[in-house]
Design a protein around this motif. Structure first.
Motif, short mmCIF file in Angstrom:
data_model
loop_
_atom_site.label_atom_id
_atom_site.label_comp_id
_atom_site.label_asym_id
_atom_site.label_seq_id
_atom_site.Cartn_x
_atom_site.Cartn_y
_atom_site.Cartn_z
N ARG A 149 0.82 -1.21 0.00
CA ARG A 149 0.00 0.00 0.00
C ARG A 149 0.86 1.27 0.00
N VAL A 150 1.91 1.26 0.80
CA VAL A 150 2.66 2.52 0.92
C VAL A 150 3.52 2.77 -0.31
N THR A 151 4.10 1.71 -0.89
CA THR A 151 4.93 1.93 -2.08
C THR A 151 4.05 2.30 -3.28
N ALA A 152 2.88 1.67 -3.38
CA ALA A 152 1.97 2.02 -4.47
C ALA A 152 1.55 3.48 -4.35
N ALA A 153 1.30 3.92 -3.12
CA ALA A 153 0.87 5.31 -2.92
C ALA A 153 2.00 6.29 -3.25
N ALA A 154 3.23 5.95 -2.88
CA ALA A 154 4.35 6.85 -3.17
C ALA A 154 4.60 6.93 -4.67
N LEU A 155 4.48 5.78 -5.35
CA LEU A 155 4.65 5.79 -6.81
C LEU A 155 3.53 6.59 -7.48
N ALA A 156 2.32 6.44 -6.95
CA ALA A 156 1.21 7.22 -7.51
C ALA A 156 1.46 8.70 -7.31
N ASP A 157 1.99 9.06 -6.13
CA ASP A 157 2.30 10.47 -5.86
C ASP A 157 3.34 10.98 -6.86
N PRO A 173 8.09 9.33 23.32
CA PRO A 173 7.38 9.20 22.04
C PRO A 173 6.07 8.43 22.15
N VAL A 174 5.14 8.78 21.28
CA VAL A 174 3.94 7.96 21.07
C VAL A 174 4.36 6.90 20.06
N ARG A 175 4.47 5.64 20.50
CA ARG A 175 5.00 4.59 19.63
C ARG A 175 3.87 4.01 18.78
N THR A 176 4.15 3.87 17.49
CA THR A 176 3.10 3.54 16.53
C THR A 176 3.55 2.46 15.55
N ASP A 177 2.60 1.97 14.77
CA ASP A 177 2.84 1.04 13.67
C ASP A 177 2.68 1.81 12.36
N GLY A 178 3.47 1.46 11.37
CA GLY A 178 3.27 2.15 10.10
C GLY A 178 4.34 1.84 9.07
N ALA A 179 4.27 2.58 7.99
CA ALA A 179 5.24 2.43 6.90
C ALA A 179 5.27 3.73 6.11
N ALA A 180 6.40 3.96 5.45
CA ALA A 180 6.53 5.16 4.62
C ALA A 180 7.40 4.81 3.42
N ALA A 181 7.21 5.54 2.34
CA ALA A 181 8.00 5.31 1.13
C ALA A 181 8.27 6.63 0.43
N ILE A 182 9.44 6.73 -0.16
CA ILE A 182 9.82 7.91 -0.93
C ILE A 182 10.38 7.46 -2.27
N VAL A 198 -0.13 -6.42 -6.45
CA VAL A 198 -1.48 -5.88 -6.19
C VAL A 198 -2.09 -6.65 -5.02
N ILE A 199 -3.05 -6.01 -4.34
CA ILE A 199 -3.71 -6.64 -3.20
C ILE A 199 -4.60 -7.78 -3.71
N THR A 200 -4.50 -8.93 -3.04
CA THR A 200 -5.36 -10.05 -3.41
C THR A 200 -6.68 -9.92 -2.66
N THR A 201 -7.78 -10.29 -3.30
CA THR A 201 -9.08 -10.09 -2.66
C THR A 201 -9.91 -11.37 -2.64
N GLU A 202 -9.86 -12.17 -3.70
CA GLU A 202 -10.76 -13.31 -3.83
C GLU A 202 -10.26 -14.51 -3.04
N GLN A 203 -11.13 -15.06 -2.19
CA GLN A 203 -10.78 -16.27 -1.45
C GLN A 203 -11.30 -17.48 -2.20
N ILE A 204 -10.56 -18.56 -2.15
CA ILE A 204 -10.95 -19.72 -2.92
C ILE A 204 -10.54 -20.99 -2.17
N GLU A 205 -11.52 -21.91 -1.99
CA GLU A 205 -11.20 -23.14 -1.26
C GLU A 205 -10.39 -24.07 -2.14
N VAL A 206 -9.38 -24.68 -1.55
CA VAL A 206 -8.47 -25.55 -2.31
C VAL A 206 -8.29 -26.86 -1.55
#
Lengths: 342, 161, 379
Positions: free
Chosen positions: A29-37, A203-212, B61-69
């Protein structure tokens, strides 16, 4: 040096606990978003470098799993640093200087919620003389804060003011978690957890990811300079009230003259003054307008985010923005990246 | 006081983690509790992954469809483990194998049991054997065992070894 | 590549199961000091330090570059920590070389290390992670089925693995730094050793070692007539699991080799000798094919071509099969390749070696790094 530009930046919301996304999905998700940006596709990327930490993620080779999220096929030119993503960006910048590729992707990911970052960070200390003492990052930061107070370089009110501003700015930043608004006056009435530091000084410790996405095309803020430097490890071997490595890295990155915005990787409110003094700057510059790493502290990501937010500041009109990333105990290792309009 | 040099000291490290599965693996584990193997299909290349992948490793890409195998599959390659180590489920010797579960495109690394290790073959047909008590882990498939179907040819799975 | 990169100093520790005589800082410093001495430079001549090692869980220290900064003379300088699984020693050298080729720095110290005796590598690699099937049995359990697939695909006879196991240990006997010293090694001995992960026998596996390897790289030859020069570097990665993946001969390995040859402007036939990352004997024929050095890897082994006196010597140092400090193993390949073209490999020198390949891989055969080094400055 070959001019390099920040073509795109994205970060996932920094969450206190992300139960939904596993590492590949975060990275996807984060790399796709950075590339889209950046207006670029995966196939445009010539080199990829990531930053992550196995102990934070609780298993060896956590970066190998995360590779699934990149769609690394056909095989990609790729590397990984066991450091904050800011250093992954540095390696990517070096690769662009090497000259065989024109677009590079740097990313970092981490989850604080899986274990105790305090415990993990205790294990980064010298295993012979420090780690066995069980003194974690917070007590160490408190020692540093005490040294500042004793030297007359700061007051507890200064620490509280940093907290007030960071929370106010962070609550305006949709990627940072919401924190309870806190006036400096109120902050000073709350109990110490490791004197002279109070809970909110850390710090407020968090989960996440970033891409440039970096490009050699002038499509975004230009990296005017980037450098990093490490200090001695043992807290007893250095003056804790100053940071020589920040000053060295900043000079190597071209100096701080004309800087109007800084994004600082400060994990304890007490450290902000040390960083600013080392940079030769004061609070007349805009300091961490994103809210900074105090309110959104995702391990291996917070440093890279500073570069992203500094780039955003330039996109928003800043003339010379400085990003700072840190690693290790008490600001031991520091990276400085200076950005200017293309 | 001894004058012997100190060459070693013990520094035990203990860290506790609360690992979250993520929604994709959580979906998969919920199906395991029902005794079903459910993979995910990539919307682009249509490949089915087991265990499911949240993102297609090749298409990104994100996978969405679940399929029994499954529950049957083919041993595409294997190794016989002949020495004991900590945490083993079966007594050695036993085989670990790449099992190409029917309906999937990627072999699953798992154990083959209820089979003489000297009888192990590439192309052998197997089925999943479930544990008596199903837990949210792939270990709920205790092992795969021969299902009695004739072996399939090497050429039919050589691209999925 | 803009600036040519010279390897002017190489330092290695003695490799052993346990280096109880040295702390972790002592271990990396032993290699680093030898590299500096070899290059004839001092700590102050170094601009930056690039450190590589495999998972931190091998020693139980998080980001150990932090506490090793002092021992490696990095205080006040840039320091990087690379981690690309088993290929890390190679990747570290590539990153270091790029710091010079890019013009960012003039002289670099790079070090890769592992002190496996500090913890249990088998444990670190086979951790029970929730949600995963309980089949993993260390690296051997992962790679044995893939070796079987290679044997099936190429009809390779069983003795090929034994031949490699013997050849590398005979080479190790010529390398005083090598961990395993088995002077009476023989095909019979390998064949009689216990079967661990069928078809892998005990003597076909690598040891666990403590050790470090270091190099000094420079934008000049620094007055060293025998400097080795970097002619080409490459790193390639692919996902661990996807449909139709060829784990026997991964595309990432092929692409990495192609990149390296292209940057060097050569073909595989120009390579005089190679250090390939072979942790299980069968990986020698597999990588020979993967990197394009032989059409049939097992026939090249069978015909004795990869022996020290053959026309394509492989793992002259004894290879990973004889010394395996995991995080350093890749850099040892790269450094031994450089020693060959410098003519400084001692008893395991290949006469007249001008171009040598260093190779490393890691993860589930996913991460590859290579370099090609030569005795001549690249034009």
């Amino acid at each position: 040096m070959r001019p390099v530009y920040v073509a795109g930046f994205a970060e996932l919301p920094h969450l206190l606990q992300d139960n939904l996304l596993d590492e590949p999905e975060m990275v996807q998700r984060v790399t796709a978003a950075a590339l889209a940006d950046a207006g670029l596709g995966r196939d445009d990327v010539g080199f990829t470098c990531s930053g992550s930490n196995d102990y934070v993620m609780g298993r060896p080779f956590s970066f190998a799993t995360a590779l699934d999220g990149l769609g690394a096929w056909p095989p990609i030119r790729e590397s990984h640093v066991e450091m904050d993503g800011a250093w992954a960006l540095y390696e990517a910048w070096v690769r662009l200087q090497h000259g065989d590729v024109d677009v590079a992707l740097a990313y970092g990911f981490g989850k604080s919620s899986l274990g105790s970052v305090e415990a993990v960070r205790t294990l980064e200390l010298d295993p012979y003389s420090l780690a066995p003492l069980g003194i974690g990052p917070l007590p160490l930061a408190a020692l540093q804060a005490r040294a500042l107070l004793d030297a007359g370089l700061a007051t507890e009110a200064d620490f509280a003011a940093v907290v007030e501003r960071s929370r106010r700015d962070g609550n305006r930043n949709h990627t940072a978690p919401m924190t309870e608004a806190m006036s400096a006056a109120h902050a000073l009435t709350l109990p110490y957890i490791s004197s002279p530091l109070r809970g909110h000084d850390g710090p407020v410790r968090t989960d996440g990811a970033a891409a440039i996405v970096l490009s050699t095309e002038p499509v975004g803020p230009r990296i005017a300079g980037i450098s990093h430097c490490i200090d001695a490890h043992q807290p007893g071997f250095r003056d804790l009230t100053v940071s020589r490595s920040i000053a060295t890295a900043a000079a190597a990155a071209g100096g701080t003259s004309g800087v109007d915005v800084v994004e600082l990787h400060v994990e304890y409110s007490s450290q902000e003054g040390i960083v600013l003094r080392a940079l030769g700057l004061d609070s007349s510059v805009s300091v961490s307008p994103s809210g900074g790493a105090l309110v959104a502290n995702t391990p291996m990501v917070a440093g890279l985010c500073r570069i992203g937010h500094a780039a955003n500041a330039v996109r928003g009109g800043a003339k010379r923005a400085l990003a700072h990333a840190t690693s290790g105990p008490l600001l031991q290792h520091n990276l400085i990246c200076i950005l200017e309009p293309a | 006081m001894s004058d012997d040099p100190v060459t070693r000291f013990k520094a035990p490290v203990r860290l506790d983690y609360t690992v979250t599965a993520g929604s994709v693996t959580a979906d998969f584990l919920r199906e395991i509790l029902k005794g079903r193997l459910v993979g995910r299909r990539c919307p682009d290349c249509r490949c089915v992954y087991l265990p499911p992948r949240s993102a297609c490793p090749t298409c990104g890409v994100i996978t969405t469809e679940q399929i029994e195998v499954g529950p049957n599959g083919t041993v595409t390659t294997f190794s016989v483990i002949r020495f004991p180590f900590e945490g083993q489920v079966l007594e050695p010797p036993y085989a670990c194998a790449h099992v190409l579960v029917d309906g999937t495109d990627t072999p699953l690394l798992h154990i083959v049991g209820n089979c003489d290790v000297d009888d192990m073959r590439m192309g052998m047909r197997v089925r999943a054997v479930w544990a008596e008590e199903l837990k949210p882990t792939l270990a709920s498939v205790r092992y795969f065992e021969p299902n009695g179907e004739p072996d399939v040819t090497y050429d039919s799975f050589s691209g999925h070894v | 590549m803009s600036t040519p990169v010279a390897i002017t100093g190489i330092g290695q520790t003695r490799y052993a199961a346990k280096r109880d005589d040295l702390s972790m800082p002592g271990l990396v410093r032993e290699a680093a000091k030898r590299a500096l001495d070899d290059a004839g430079v001092d700590w102050s001549d170094i601009d930056a330090v690039v450190l590589g090692k495999a998972p931190d869980m091998f020693e139980g220290v998080v980001q150990p570059e932090l506490f090793l900064a002092g021992a490696l003379g990095a205080v006040g300088k840039p320091m990087m920590r690379v981690h690309t699984a088993g290929s890390v020693g190679g990747s570290t050298a590539v990153v270091a070389s790029h710091l010079i080729s890019s013009g960012v720095h003039k002289r670099i110290l790079t070090v890769a290390w592992e002190k496996q005796s500090e913890s249990n590598a088998m444990w670190a690699l086979s951790q029970r992670f929730p949600f995963a099937p309980p089949t993993t049995a260390g690296a051997g359990g992962y790679f044995a089925p893939i070796i079987r697939a290679y044997m099936r695909r190429t009809d390779a006879p069983e003795h090929i693995g034994w031949q490699v196991a013997v050849k590398d240990r005979q080479n190790a006997a010529l390398n005083p730094l090598a961990h395993l010293q088995i002077p009476d090694i023989s095909l019979e001995k390998v064949q009689a050793s216990p079967m661990l992960w069928d078809p892998i026998r005990y003597l076909e596996t690598c040891p666990s070692s403590d050790g470090a390897c270091a190099m000094v790289m420079s934008c000049e030859d620094d007055g060293h007539k025998d400097a080795a020069w970097v002619h080409g570097t490459a790193m390639r990665s692919e996902p661990m699991l996807f449909a139709g993946r060829d784990e026997v001969s991964p595309q990432a390995g092929k692409d990495c080799a192609r990149d390296a040859y292209a940057e060097a402007g050569i073909t595989p036939a120009d390579i005089d000798c190679a250090e390939l990352y072979v942790p299980f004997s069968w990986y020698e024929p597999m990588w020979l094919e993967n990197v394009g050095l032989a059409e049939s890897g097992w026939r090249a082994v069978d015909e004795g071509r990869t022996a020290l006196g053959g026309d394509l010597p492989i793992n002259m140092s004894g290879g990973v099969l004889s010394s395996n400090p995991i995080g350093a193993s890749g850099m040892i390949r790269f450094a031994e390749a450089a020693l060959q073209v410098r003519g400084r490999a001692g008893a395991h020198q290949v006469d007249g070696a001008k171009l040598a390949l260093g190779h490393a891989y890691g993860g589930g055969s996913q991460f590859f790094s290579m370099w090609i080094v030569g005795s001549e400055r690249p034009s």
